[in-house]
Enzyme design. Structure first.
Site, PDB file in Angstrom:
ATOM      1  N   SER A  20       0.665  -1.163   0.064  1.00  0.00           N
ATOM      2  CA  SER A  20      -0.165   0.366   0.322  1.00  0.00           C
ATOM      3  C   SER A  20       0.887   1.188  -0.668  1.00  0.00           C
ATOM      4  O   SER A  20       0.709   2.426  -0.498  1.00  0.00           O
ATOM      5  CB  SER A  20      -1.034  -0.014   1.417  1.00  0.00           C
ATOM      6  OG  SER A  20      -1.719  -1.073   1.099  1.00  0.00           O
ATOM      7  N   ALA A  21       1.993   1.294   0.622  1.00  0.00           N
ATOM      8  CA  ALA A  21       2.665   2.432   1.335  1.00  0.00           C
ATOM      9  C   ALA A  21       3.681   2.502  -0.321  1.00  0.00           C
ATOM     10  O   ALA A  21       3.882   4.072  -0.549  1.00  0.00           O
ATOM     11  CB  ALA A  21       3.254   2.601   2.378  1.00  0.00           C
ATOM     12  N   GLU A  41      10.091  -5.583  -5.096  1.00  0.00           N
ATOM     13  CA  GLU A  41       8.225  -5.897  -4.463  1.00  0.00           C
ATOM     14  C   GLU A  41       8.919  -8.061  -4.293  1.00  0.00           C
ATOM     15  O   GLU A  41       9.328  -8.318  -5.545  1.00  0.00           O
ATOM     16  CB  GLU A  41       6.941  -5.981  -5.000  1.00  0.00           C
ATOM     17  CG  GLU A  41       6.244  -7.312  -4.692  1.00  0.00           C
ATOM     18  CD  GLU A  41       5.621  -7.325  -3.494  1.00  0.00           C
ATOM     19  OE1 GLU A  41       5.152  -8.263  -3.236  1.00  0.00           O
ATOM     20  OE2 GLU A  41       5.783  -6.522  -2.957  1.00  0.00           O
ATOM     21  N   ALA A  42       8.622  -8.416  -3.016  1.00  0.00           N
ATOM     22  CA  ALA A  42       8.735 -10.182  -3.614  1.00  0.00           C
ATOM     23  C   ALA A  42       8.339 -10.841  -4.084  1.00  0.00           C
ATOM     24  O   ALA A  42       8.717 -11.645  -4.058  1.00  0.00           O
ATOM     25  CB  ALA A  42       8.697 -10.214  -1.559  1.00  0.00           C
ATOM     26  N   HIS A 454      -4.686  -6.460  11.723  1.00  0.00           N
ATOM     27  CA  HIS A 454      -4.282  -4.673  11.242  1.00  0.00           C
ATOM     28  C   HIS A 454      -2.982  -4.501  12.011  1.00  0.00           C
ATOM     29  O   HIS A 454      -2.722  -3.570  13.211  1.00  0.00           O
ATOM     30  CB  HIS A 454      -5.131  -3.866  12.215  1.00  0.00           C
ATOM     31  CG  HIS A 454      -6.548  -3.820  10.878  1.00  0.00           C
ATOM     32  ND1 HIS A 454      -7.760  -3.224  11.848  1.00  0.00           N
ATOM     33  CD2 HIS A 454      -6.523  -4.224   9.431  1.00  0.00           C
ATOM     34  CE1 HIS A 454      -8.640  -3.509  10.344  1.00  0.00           C
ATOM     35  NE2 HIS A 454      -8.566  -4.295   9.362  1.00  0.00           N
TER      36      HIS A 454
END
Length: 516
Positions: A20-21, A41-42, A454
Site C-alpha cells: 500500500s505504501a 517487491e518480493a 491490522h
C-alpha cells in the site's frame, strides 16, 4: 543479474516493498522526471492475477500464493493456538488481498499519534492526504475527496445480510449513518469499499499502473530484499534475491522501507539496528542501539465469528462478501466506540469452532472485534538468517480488559440477532448455538479469537526511548533511511489500516519532496 560485484546499479530512491505504501511512494516520487525510482517487491506482478480482482471472493486469497504465510506465536490465552496473520505478497501488498474496506476511524485516533510523541502528526495534518487519495462516489466535502487515484464506493444493491444489520441496529436505538467516514462513526453503515466497476482497486491498480510508462520508474517483482547496505552511518542501498542470485542496488538519495509491520523491523534488526541484547544473542553486530525496534506491536483481535443458520438460501456473494459495518461502545462511559462488527455472507469460523459446531450450508456471520485493544506485543528475531521469519506475538488477551470487551461484543451480536430485522433472516444460531454467558462466553472468545490483520507499531514514530523513527520518518541514528508503513504508527487507529497507511504514504511523499 547473478553477482553483486558485476551488477551495481544506482537509483535516487530505492523503495523496499510494493504494498500500500510502496506503490504510492514509487508513483509520487517518480512524478519528478529528474528522480530515478526503483521499487522492489518480493511477490509477483498483479497483472493477470484474476483472483485478486474479484471482490466477493477475496477471503480465498488468505493463505494462498499471494500471502506471506505468517502466523502469530502460539498463545496460551487462546488455548495455545497460533493465529495466521495474512500479509500480501504481490504487487499492491495487502491492498491486493484485503477486504477492501476504506475506513479511517475517528479524528482522535490520529491526534493520539502526536500525543504519543509523533510531532506534527494529527488528524488535521493527515486529512488533506486522505482526501488527496480519494475519489469518493459522493463527491468532495470537507471530510471527503474526489478525483484522487482510489475510487471509493458503497454497495448499490446490498445483500439482505448487510441491509439486515442496518435495520437491526436501528431497532436497538443505534444510529444508521450515511457515511462511515463522516463526522460521526458510532452506529451502523454501508461499508466504504475500494471497489470500482466490480473490481478491486489496490494501490498497484490506482497508483502504479498509471505510472508504468515513466522512464524514470523501474519495478522489479519476485525480488526479496534480504539486507541493507551501509557506508559508515548511512544506508546506501539494499541487497535482494531475485531467484537467480543476490544483487545489490545503490540508493543515491534515500532507501525507503515500506515492507510492512513485520518485514520492516525484521530488516532493521538484521542490519544491527535494534535492542543490543537481542542482536548480540543472534551474533549480529550492533550498528545503532534502538531498543524499540519490534516493540509496541499492536493489532485488533477479531471474533471469527458469530454464525447463524439462514432461513433461506443466501445466494451469490455480493460486493466484498460483507457490505455493512457497525461501531459501538463496550462501556457507555468511553469517549469513542471500541467495538466493531461486520457481516459475512457465509460462514466465518476458526477451525476449532467449525469442528465443534455445524457451520456448513446456508450460514452467515456477524463478526465482532475490538478496535481499541489494551494488549501490546512484540516482534523478535528467531535467527540471523533472513529466510527465517521473526517471532510475532501480539499477546492477545494479555490485558483482561480486552477479554471483557470481547465478551460484551459477543452479547451485542445476539441482541442484534433478536431484532425483527434479523429474525426474518435467521433460522437459529449456529456457532455458538445459543447466547453464552460467564465462563462459556469467555471460552468461546478464546476459541474464536483471530485477527483483523491490522498489525502496526513495530517501528514507532516519536522521540522517546522506544521510538524508532522521527517525525520525518527517518530512522534515528541512520542517514538515508526512512520507514513508511503501518509499523511507524505509535498508536493503532480504531479502523482498518489500509486508509491510514495510504494517507501516511501520501504525506510521506510530500515530506520527501519538500512540499511540506
Amino acid at each position: 543479474m547473478n553477482t553483486t560485484e558485476q551488477h551495481l546499479v544506482a537509483y535516487d530512491y530505492v523503495v523496499v516493498g510494493g504494498g500500500s505504501a510502496g506503490c504510492i511512494l514509487a508513483a509520487r516520487l517518480s512524478e519528478d522526471p529528474c528522480a530515478t525510482v526503483l521499487l522492489l517487491e518480493a511477490g509477483p506482478d498483479h497483472a493477470g492475477a484474476e483472483s485478486v480482482d474479484r471482490p466477493a471472493t477475496w477471503a480465498t486469497l488468505l493463505g494462498g500464493e499471494y500471502d506471506w504465510g505468517h502466523s502469530y506465536a502460539p498463545n496460551p490465552l487462546l488455548d495455545g493456538r497460533a493465529v495466521p496473520i495474512p500479509r500480501g505478497r504481490v504487487l499492491g501488498g495487502s491492498s491486493s488481498i484485503n477486504a477492501m474496506l476504506w475506513y479511517r476511524g475517528c479524528a482522535d485516533d490520529y491526534d493520539a499519534w502526536e500525543d504519543a510523541g509523533a510531532k506534527g502528526w494529527n488528524f488535521r495534518t493527515l486529512l488533506p492526504y486522505f482526501r488527496r487519495a480519494e475519489d469518493w462516489e459522493g463527491g468532495a466535502t470537507e471530510l471527503r475527496g474526489s478525483g484522487g487515484p482510489l475510487r471509493i464506493t458503497r454497495p448499490t444493491d446490498p445483500h439482505p445480510i448487510a441491509a439486515g444489520l442496518l435495520g437491526a441496529a436501528s431497532e436497538l436505538g443505534m444510529a444508521v449513518l450515511d457515511d462511515s467516514n463522516g463526522p460521526d462513526i458510532e452506529g451502523a453503515s454501508l461499508a466504504n469499499l475500494t471497489v470500482a466497476d466490480g473490481r478491486r482497486v489496490s494501490t498497484a491498480r490506482a497508483y502504479l499502473d498509471p505510472a508504468a510508462g515513466r522512464p524514470n520508474l523501474t519495478v522489479r517483482t519476485d525480488a526479496t530484499v534480504i539486507g541493507l547496505v551501509f557506508g559508515g552511518s548511512r544506508c546506501v542501498g539494499v541487497r535482494y534475491d531475485d531467484g537467480a542470485g543476490v544483487c545489490e542496488v545503490r540508493a543515491e538519495t534515500e532507501t525507503l522501507l515500506c515492507a510492512g509491520t513485520i518485514s520492516s523491523p525484521h530488516l532493521l534488526l538484521l542490519a544491527g539496528i535494534g535492542d543490543p541484547t537481542q542482536l548480540r544473542r543472534h551474533g549480529i553486530d550492533v550498528r545503532v542501539a534502538l531498543p524499540g525496534v519490534g516493540r509496541n506491536l499492536q493489532d485488533h483481535p477479531l471474533l471469527m465469528g458469530v454464525n447463524f443458520r439462514a432461513r433461506t438460501p443466501l445466494g451469490p456473494a455480493r460486493d466484498n462478501g460483507g457490505g455493512a459495518i457497525l461501531n459501538w461502545k463496550s462501556d457507555p462511559s468511553l469517549p469513542q466506540p471500541d467495538l466493531h462488527a461486520f457481516v459475512v455472507q457465509g460462514s466465518h469460523a476458526t477451525p476449532e469452532v467449525a469442528a465443534r459446531y455445524d457451520v456448513t450450508g446456508d450460514v452467515f456471520a456477524v463478526s465482532p472485534g475490538l478496535m481499541r485493544a489494551h494488549s501490546v506485543g512484540e516482534l523478535t528475531l528467531q535467527s540471523a538468517d533472513p529466510a527465517v521469519a521473526p517471532r510475532i506475538d501480539p499477546r492477545y488477551l494479555s490485558d483482561p480488559r480486552d477479554l471483557a470487551a470481547l465478551v460484551s461484543g459477543l452479547d451485542r451480536i445476539f441482541d442484534l440477532a433478536d431484532t425483527a430485522s434479523y429474525r426474518a433472516l435467521i433460522e437459529h444460531p449456529a456457532a455458538p448455538d445459543r447466547r453464552l454467558s460467564g465462563a462459556d462466553a469467555e471460552e468461546f472468545v478464546r476459541t474464536s479469537c483471530a485477527t483483523f490483520f491490522h498489525t502496526a507499531g513495530t517501528c514507532s514514530m516519536g522521540y522517546g526511548p522506544d521510538a524508532v523513527v522521527d517525525s520525518d520518518l527517518r530512522v534515528h541514528g541512520v542517514e538515508g533511511l526512512r520507514v513508511v508503513d503501518a509499523s511507524v504508527m505509535p498508536v493503532l487507529p480504531s479502523c482498518n489500516t489500509n486508509a491510514p497507511v495510504i494517507a501516511l504514504a501520501e504525506r510521506a511523499a510530500a515530506l520527501i519532496r519538500g512540499e511540506e
